[in-house]
Design an enzyme around this catalytic site. Structure first.
Site, PDB file in Angstrom:
ATOM      1  N   ASP A 350       0.842  -1.189   0.000  1.00 21.51           N
ATOM      2  CA  ASP A 350       0.000   0.000   0.000  1.00 21.51           C
ATOM      3  C   ASP A 350       0.886   1.251   0.000  1.00 21.51           C
ATOM      4  OD1 ASP A 350      -2.726   1.222   0.441  1.00 21.51           O
ATOM      5  OD2 ASP A 350      -1.718   1.950   2.245  1.00 21.51           O
ATOM      6  N   GLU A 386       1.594  -0.557  -5.065  1.00 20.10           N
ATOM      7  CA  GLU A 386       0.656   0.512  -5.390  1.00 20.10           C
ATOM      8  C   GLU A 386       1.548   1.741  -5.566  1.00 20.10           C
ATOM      9  OE1 GLU A 386      -3.447   2.471  -3.698  1.00 20.10           O
ATOM     10  OE2 GLU A 386      -1.808   2.185  -2.274  1.00 20.10           O
TER      11      GLU A 386
END
Length: 698
Positions: A350, A386
């Site tokens: 993330d 990401e």
């Protein structure tokens, strides 16, 4: 152990955390700025502090001690002594019990209260002197001996990988084919009905939303909501007990292991979404639970000119400082633990640019990436970024090191625009072709393989596929933020009616668009990612940010599943598996010794697309003749028609057989015919053709 007379020896500064050796437990915790560190022992209920012992040794910023006779099951916490100088970045408060960052099991049920805050909430510059020990989360000493029964990682090659992003609870919570007591848990994901669905689809790798133990933000708790997605980590080594059902008395980590073992037995990989960009302690007004109290100045990034403040590249109040060697070690140790001890097959990071942020912005050759590249364990598993955060220069799509995969939002936005929008600028054939073939502008020039492009049109973050064709506007009122949260620019198309409708024409159009988007994603060059529920037609009622909705909004509704759409998805993935339309190599458009182009793009007239035709506004029908497919010997032909009208397409020479037509609810077609003749392409559809005689398994 005689709890009345605990004996604490110097022990060792490694490994960090609590380690049992059969005779006692070694405790080691990092803090570069603490002046002393106390080990606090608790009763079996974890509420009464029975002993407080100062760790006797301090080696290279690690405080350590060895407790003779201690054993697994012992509950403990830490207290760090040092300066209370927030203006200098130091927030030591020995009145606050702290969780060991290396805790494998967390004890307690966290409840928000003022005692958890290191600063007086009414006077933030002053230390709060209330003791929170009875209420604080603690760690339990563990020593595992799980029987893996010869478990081996599936090691799915990149070119064969199909990712399936899911939430452990939401996936099985409403599945009546799963025993009720197991629904919504690790055990529920391992049940035969769950595994059978994954196998029916043909996905190779499940990508789980966070399973590290996390906390609900105080704001959410005050509204009666939870952080359902789990992107608010407190313990990077602990499996979330919220996702466990306790089947057969298993601990959450052993239930997780049993799930992994079951999925591996069916050749399905398990990847984890991990959140090493921030912690659950939020900004300077947040609680003191672990990292902040142990060494705030080391664990978090602070502006050099203002040590009291927190750099917030995550949007969650703080940013972990991977520049610090011991913080980097924490990340690396956690990753290795989940691979070595929990047998996971990779990670999705993330807000991954945070991990590469040095003193001067994002560094693809930074310490974290270098550490991963040389690590004999982590260099062998899948690493997915990401590739953006909210800090300066945070958008880094295409910039990650070789060996890393990246979520490709260029693919997402171009494919949404091409199939769903009427705006000419959003429907360029040139953009479509570029993204269909793994975004060579992003990856080829950096000498990275096409498979590093993770292609998706829907993820957990945003509209579901069904909602993408059902809503023009977000409907996030249930989140308690007056519908201000979530993306405002979704490139969606409600097909004329906002929300659910019984209108058959609207329903038909929505079905066509869902199938076209699915087929484009699953057949494109690169690594496809399917978001769980999209193959069922799952709706979140227009909520495009349901991170706090632990209810029927997010749980997959199996009773309303679209059986045709499931069959369609499975057939498209079967075609990908059998034909692999695009190989994991870059195409040049040049001819081979037989005069056949490895890849060529065709106008509906059958002529090669050239010049202005790529961006012309008259029509957007496009043909892709793949002369060198990934697996099939004979050429393949991919035809797309995003327009609202049917179009004739003049086929190349040869005898062709259609194997996919997205105009059909299950993608089925029996069309076959001679080349150099027109084929009628339905509106809003994609077709895949193979040379007649190609053998396929149906």
């Amino acid at each position: 152990m005689d709890r009345l007379k605990p004996v604490l020896l110097p022990g060792r500064p490694w490994p960090l955390g609590a380690t049992w050796d059969g005779y006692g437990v070694n405790f080691a915790v990092f803090s570069a700025h603490a002046q002393a560190m106390a080990l606090c022992l608790f009763d079996e209920a974890g509420t009464l502090e029975t002993s407080r012992l100062m760790l006797p040794a301090h080696t290279n910023d690690v405080w350590h001690g060895y407790l003779i006779g201690a054993a697994p099951g012992l509950i403990y916490g830490l207290r760090a002594h040092g300066l209370w100088r927030p203006d200098r970045g130091h927030r030591f408060n020995h009145h606050k019990l702290l969780l060991d960052p290396y805790a494998r099991e967390v004890v307690g049920d966290f409840q928000w209260c003022d005692e958890h805050f290191g600063a007086d909430r009414q006077h933030p510059l002053h230390m709060d002197t209330h003791d929170n020990a009875a209420l604080a989360l603690k760690a339990r000493v563990v020593h595992d001996s799980f029987d893996w029964e010869g478990d081996q990682p599936p090691c799915v090659p990149l070119q064969d990988t199909v990712l399936y992003e899911l939430h452990v609870k939401g996936f099985s919570r409403l599945n009546s084919q799963v025993p009720e007591a197991l629904r919504g848990s690790y055990a529920g994901l391992a049940q035969p009905a769950s595994v059978a669905h994954l196998q029916r689809l043909g996905v190779t790798s499940v990508s789980l939303l966070p399973v590290h133990q996390a906390l609900d933000e105080e704001r959410l708790a005050g509204m009666g909501l939870t952080n359902y997605w789990g992107y608010n980590t407190l313990a990077f080594f602990a499996a979330s007990p919220r996702l466990a059902c306790g089947q057969d008395g298993l601990t959450p980590r052993d239930e997780f292991r049993a799930m992994v073992k079951t999925l591996h037995a069916q050749s399905i990989e398990v990847l984890l979404d991990v959140v090493f960009n921030h912690s659950a302690e939020s900004d300077g007004t947040g609680p003191t639970l672990s990292f902040r109290g142990l060494d705030n100045a080391s664990y978090y990034r602070h502006p050099p000119e203002s040590p009291a403040a927190f750099e917030n590249h995550s949007g969650c109040g703080n940013t972990l400082d991977i520049r610090q060697p011991r913080v980097l070690q924490l990340v690396m140790d956690s990753l290795r633990y989940w691979v070595s001890e929990m047998h996971v097959d990779g990670f999705r990071f993330d807000l991954a640019p945070v991990l590469g942020r040095g003193d001067h912005g994002f560094e693809p050759g930074g310490a974290f990436f270098t550490a991963v590249a040389q690590d004999p364990v982590l260099s062998q598993v899948k690493m997915i970024a990401e590739p953006w955060d909210i800090g300066p220069g945070g958008y880094q799509v295409g910039a990650f090191p070789r060996g890393w995969l990246e979520w490709n939002d260029h693919f997402r936005d171009v494919m949404r625009g091409f199939w769903l929008q009427d705006d000419d600028a959003a429907r360029s054939r040139g953009d479509f072709a570029l993204r269909l073939c793994a975004s060579s502008d992003l990856y080829q020039r950096r000498n990275r393989a096409p498979a590093v492009s993770v292609n998706y049109v829907v993820s957990h973050d945003g509209f579901t596929l069904r909602d993408l064709v059902s809503y023009n506007e977000r409907h996030n009122e249930a989140n308690g933020e007056d519908n201000r949260d979530g993306h405002g620019h979704n490139l969606s198309n409600n097909c004329g009616i906002e929300g659910e409708t019984d209108d058959p024409l609207v329903g038909d159009l929505r079905g066509r668009l869902q199938r076209a988007l699915l087929a484009t994603t699953l057949l494109a060059q690169g690594t496809p990612m399917l978001c769980a529920g999209d193959e069922l037609g799952h709706s979140q009622r227009g909520n495009n940010n349901p991170y706090c909705q632990d209810n029927e909004i997010t749980w997959m509704d199996w009773d309303k599943a679209d059986g045709d759409l499931i069959d369609f998805t499975a057939w498209v993935l079967s075609l990908r598996r059998q034909l692999l339309p695009f190989g994991n190599h870059w195409y040049s458009g040049l001819t081979d010794t037989l005069g056949l182009h490895d890849l060529s793009w065709l106008h509906s007239s059958g002529q090669a697309l050239q010049g202005e035709a790529w961006n012309g506004n008259s029509e957007r029908v496009l043909g892709c003749l793949i002369g060198q497919p990934g697996r099939a010997r004979a050429p393949l032909l991919l035809l797309v028609n995003p327009d609202a009208e049917e179009h004739d397409f003049m086929l190349p020479a040869g005898v062709w057989q259609a194997v996919l037509d997205t105009a059909h609810p299950r993608g089925l077609t029996r069309w076959h015919g001679q080349g150099e003749a027109p084929l009628l392409l339905s509106a809003h559809s994609l077709m895949l053709l193979v040379a007649a005689g190609t053998t396929l398994t149906f």
